[in-house]
Motif scaffolding. Structure first.
Motif, short mmCIF file in Angstrom:
data_model
loop_
_atom_site.label_atom_id
_atom_site.label_comp_id
_atom_site.label_asym_id
_atom_site.label_seq_id
_atom_site.Cartn_x
_atom_site.Cartn_y
_atom_site.Cartn_z
N LEU A 143 0.87 -1.18 0.00
CA LEU A 143 0.00 0.00 0.00
C LEU A 143 0.90 1.23 0.00
N VAL A 144 0.83 2.02 -1.07
CA VAL A 144 1.74 3.16 -1.21
C VAL A 144 0.98 4.42 -1.62
N GLU A 145 1.67 5.53 -1.47
CA GLU A 145 1.21 6.80 -2.03
C GLU A 145 2.36 7.37 -2.85
N ILE A 146 2.11 7.48 -4.17
CA ILE A 146 3.13 7.96 -5.10
C ILE A 146 2.58 9.14 -5.87
N GLU A 147 3.24 10.28 -5.71
CA GLU A 147 2.84 11.50 -6.43
C GLU A 147 1.35 11.80 -6.24
N GLY A 148 0.86 11.64 -5.01
CA GLY A 148 -0.53 11.95 -4.69
C GLY A 148 -1.51 10.84 -5.00
N ILE A 149 -1.04 9.71 -5.55
CA ILE A 149 -1.91 8.58 -5.89
C ILE A 149 -1.71 7.50 -4.83
N GLU A 150 -2.78 7.13 -4.14
CA GLU A 150 -2.73 6.11 -3.10
C GLU A 150 -3.42 4.84 -3.58
N GLY A 151 -2.77 3.73 -3.39
CA GLY A 151 -3.37 2.47 -3.80
C GLY A 151 -2.42 1.31 -3.62
N ILE A 152 -2.74 0.17 -4.25
CA ILE A 152 -1.97 -1.06 -4.14
C ILE A 152 -1.10 -1.21 -5.38
N VAL A 153 0.19 -1.50 -5.17
CA VAL A 153 1.11 -1.70 -6.29
C VAL A 153 0.78 -3.02 -6.98
N GLU A 154 0.51 -2.95 -8.30
CA GLU A 154 0.21 -4.16 -9.05
C GLU A 154 1.39 -4.65 -9.87
N ASP A 155 2.28 -3.74 -10.24
CA ASP A 155 3.44 -4.15 -11.02
C ASP A 155 4.55 -3.12 -10.87
N VAL A 160 7.92 1.64 -15.84
CA VAL A 160 6.73 2.19 -15.18
C VAL A 160 6.38 1.40 -13.93
N THR A 161 5.60 2.04 -13.07
CA THR A 161 5.01 1.41 -11.89
C THR A 161 3.49 1.50 -12.02
N LYS A 162 2.80 0.41 -11.76
CA LYS A 162 1.34 0.38 -11.88
C LYS A 162 0.72 0.31 -10.49
N VAL A 163 -0.17 1.27 -10.21
CA VAL A 163 -0.83 1.35 -8.90
C VAL A 163 -2.34 1.42 -9.14
N ARG A 164 -3.08 0.56 -8.46
CA ARG A 164 -4.55 0.59 -8.56
C ARG A 164 -5.10 1.22 -7.28
N PHE A 166 -8.24 2.89 -4.73
CA PHE A 166 -9.39 2.24 -4.09
C PHE A 166 -10.67 2.40 -4.90
N GLY A 167 -10.62 3.22 -5.96
CA GLY A 167 -11.74 3.33 -6.89
C GLY A 167 -11.59 2.38 -8.05
N LYS A 168 -10.64 1.44 -7.96
CA LYS A 168 -10.34 0.41 -8.96
C LYS A 168 -9.76 0.98 -10.26
N ILE A 169 -9.25 2.21 -10.20
CA ILE A 169 -8.63 2.82 -11.38
C ILE A 169 -7.14 2.49 -11.37
N LEU A 170 -6.62 2.02 -12.51
CA LEU A 170 -5.22 1.65 -12.62
C LEU A 170 -4.41 2.85 -13.10
N HIS A 171 -3.42 3.25 -12.31
CA HIS A 171 -2.56 4.38 -12.65
C HIS A 171 -1.20 3.84 -13.10
N ILE A 172 -0.76 4.25 -14.28
CA ILE A 172 0.54 3.83 -14.81
C ILE A 172 1.48 5.03 -14.70
N ILE A 173 2.46 4.94 -13.82
CA ILE A 173 3.32 6.07 -13.48
C ILE A 173 4.72 5.83 -14.02
N PRO A 174 5.23 6.70 -14.91
CA PRO A 174 6.63 6.56 -15.36
C PRO A 174 7.58 6.70 -14.18
N ASN A 175 8.56 5.84 -14.11
CA ASN A 175 9.48 5.85 -12.97
C ASN A 175 10.26 7.15 -12.85
N SER A 176 10.49 7.84 -13.97
CA SER A 176 11.23 9.10 -13.91
C SER A 176 10.44 10.19 -13.22
#
Length: 292
Positions: A143-155, A160-164, A166-176
């Motif tokens: 369970l993380v918060e990355i750049e204001g996005i809180e959720g569960i790390v899926e990959d 990239v890092t993928k975080v879903r 709690f609204g079930k929305i998948l966020h794909i965040i470039p590592n840079s």
């Protein structure tokens, strides 16, 4: 054109500098330099190889959930370093024997600049992704918060890092783009349980009975610290509030809270500890319009 011209100039200058360095050497001296270069590169490669193997075989690294990914990425970087060292050694050996390396350096320079200009973000993503994985900043399932996005790390990937959330929305965040990470999985979670007691009950008696009832949770493996009964934390007109606190690992707090709350309630019922009576006041509002 300017790019090619500048690259060729740098390559020619580097070639000339190397040629002049070895210009005065005899045949045996050149062979000695070549042998020293080969032995030096071999020793450096052995040191790098032993250092990487020692790190990968350490218990601390093996315990990480992303161990296989760390091994893959580390081996990839090890190959890149080996290729770079061998390339440097070959170019220096060519200069020792008077072979011009300007064309090789010019070609490599243009190629490197093209990659650098066209793939800056990609390189940043990969470098940052490597350190995220190697340092184990977070893993899949955290369970993380990355750049204001809180959720569960899926990959967690190199790019990239993928975080879903709690609204079930998948966020794909470039590592840079990742500069600050709040990993809520790595810290113990504090749970606070408040319960209310009627003022007619002796707080010392209540505290004694509740402490005795929760003694069995002190050895519970889910609890990192506590449970601790603070005592009376608030006074009201007809009641007072008592507070109990404990710490658990992330995800372990909920079932434990339900069980401890039930234990407190059963203890209060068994020991005839009164809970405050909620008195609802009925307020009647006269409708002035109806009277008219």
């Amino acid at each position: 054109m300017n790019l090619d011209k500048n690259t060729n100039t740098v390559a020619n200058e580097a070639d000339a500098a190397l040629q002049s360095t070895f210009a005065g050497l005899g045949s045996w001296q050149r062979l000695a330099v070549v042998a020293a270069i080969i032995i030096g590169i071999f020793i450096i490669l052995q040191i790098i190889n032993r250092f990487i193997n020692r790190q990968l075989n350490s218990d601390k690294i093996k315990e990480k959930g992303s161990y296989n990914r760390i091994v893959t990425i580390t081996k990839l970087f090890e190959r890149i370093i080996k290729i770079a060292l061998i390339f440097i050694g070959v170019t220096i050996i060519m200069s020792v024997f008077g072979i011009s390396i300007a064309p090789i350096l010019a070609t490599l320079g243009v190629f490197s600049l093209a990659i650098g200009v066209g793939a800056q973000n990609l390189v940043k993503d990969i470098i940052n992704g490597f350190f995220i994985i190697f340092e184990d900043q977070y893993s899949v399932g955290d369970l993380v918060e990355i750049e204001g996005i809180e959720g569960i790390v899926e990959d967690v990937g190199l790019r990239v890092t993928k975080v879903r959330d709690f609204g079930k929305i998948l966020h794909i965040i470039p590592n840079s783009n990742i500069s600050i990470v709040s990993n809520k999985e790595r810290a113990n979670v504090r749970t606070r349980i408040d319960f209310y007691v009627d003022n007619s009950c002796d707080p010392n008696f209540v505290s004694e009975k509740i402490k005795k009832a929760i003694e069995k949770y002190e050895d519970d493996t889910r609890i990192a610290m506590g449970p601790n009964l603070w005592g009376v934390t608030e006074n009201a007109k007809d009641s007072y509030k008592m507070t109990l606190v404990y710490y658990t690992k992330q995800g372990e707090q909920y079932e434990l809270e339900y069980a401890i709350r039930a234990e407190i309630l059963k203890t209060m019922q068994r020991e005839n500890i009164k809970m405050p009576i909620v008195r609802n006041k009925l307020i009647q509002k006269e409708d002035s319009d109806a009277l008219l």
